[in-house]
Write an enzyme that holds these catalytic residues in place. Structure first.
Site, short mmCIF file in Angstrom:
data_model
loop_
_atom_site.label_atom_id
_atom_site.label_comp_id
_atom_site.label_asym_id
_atom_site.label_seq_id
_atom_site.Cartn_x
_atom_site.Cartn_y
_atom_site.Cartn_z
NE ARG A 1 -1.77 1.71 3.68
CZ ARG A 1 -1.22 2.90 3.96
NH1 ARG A 1 -1.42 3.93 3.16
NH2 ARG A 1 -0.47 3.06 5.04
CB VAL A 2 1.87 3.93 -2.04
CG1 VAL A 2 3.19 3.16 -2.01
CG2 VAL A 2 1.12 3.68 -3.34
CB SER A 3 -0.60 7.70 1.06
OG SER A 3 -0.24 7.09 2.28
CB THR A 4 -0.78 9.73 -3.45
OG1 THR A 4 0.65 9.68 -3.63
CG2 THR A 4 -1.08 10.48 -2.16
CD GLN B 1 3.06 7.87 -1.26
OE1 GLN B 1 1.88 7.78 -0.97
NE2 GLN B 1 4.03 7.69 -0.39
#
Length: 200
Positions: free
Chosen positions: A8-11, A14
């Site tokens: 998982r990355v936030s945006t 990324q």
């Protein structure tokens, strides 16, 4: 029964390559682009992961760090309990530890997960406080031109803001070239295209 990885990355901007460095060890990698503030069960790739777990297809899940599950201690511990209830062993790479040993919950893992989960929650709260304080300071100095904290642009406002990117895409330019010509990130161009397609 398979071994998978959840990334998982936030945006969308990324890069996930650091988390996917050992992806060849897994039969499947779920790549999520969502904020840690979004509950695990509300994320798109997480939903697919849960479906595969419910089908009995997964024996082991790897994540790089515990905060990939979330930034809320209750959400993190709830997911760990769920994995345990399904006999799915969770491995957190940066601490080198499994959630279960001999098919039973690992008490040491649970203790460490509680501590790390609290740290993740505090870090998020501190980040939000710093963000709010920064905005208030900028307002006092008359330098804040952004939107009020906690508000979001509508899809219509977003498209209007990036109408130059829309024009490039309508001219047949690729996403990367439209982003470059419009002076925006690839993630912004992707969102513009997605919204354009939804309006079509």
């Amino acid at each position: 029964m398979t071994k998978v990885k959840y990334v998982r990355v936030s945006t969308v901007e990324q890069n996930t390559s650091r988390q996917e460095i050992n992806s060849n060890e897994f039969s499947k990698v779920y790549v999520e682009k969502a904020s840690g503030a979004v509950k695990f069960l509300e994320r798109d790739e997480a939903k697919k992961l849960i479906q595969d777990i419910d089908k009995g297809n997964i024996a082991e899940i790897h994540i790089t760090t515990l905060d990939r599950l979330g930034r809320d201690i209750i959400d993190i511990l709830t997911m760990i309990e769920y994995f345990n209830s399904k006999s799915v062993n969770l491995f957190v790479e940066n601490i080198g530890m499994f959630s279960m040993i001999n098919e039973k919950p690992n008490p040491t893992f649970k203790m460490i997960a509680s501590v790390l989960g609290n740290v993740a929650e505090m870090e998020r709260n501190n980040m939000l406080e710093r963000q709010k304080a920064g905005i208030e300071l900028a307002k006092l100095k008359g330098k804040y031109k952004g939107r009020l904290y906690g508000t979001r642009m509508t899809d219509e406002e977003f498209l209007k803001k990036y109408k130059n990117v829309q024009a490039e895409l309508r001219n047949g330019e690729s996403l990367r070239r439209a982003a470059r010509l419009g002076g925006v990130s690839l993630g912004i161009a992707q969102k513009v295209k997605r919204l354009m397609m939804s309006e079509a």
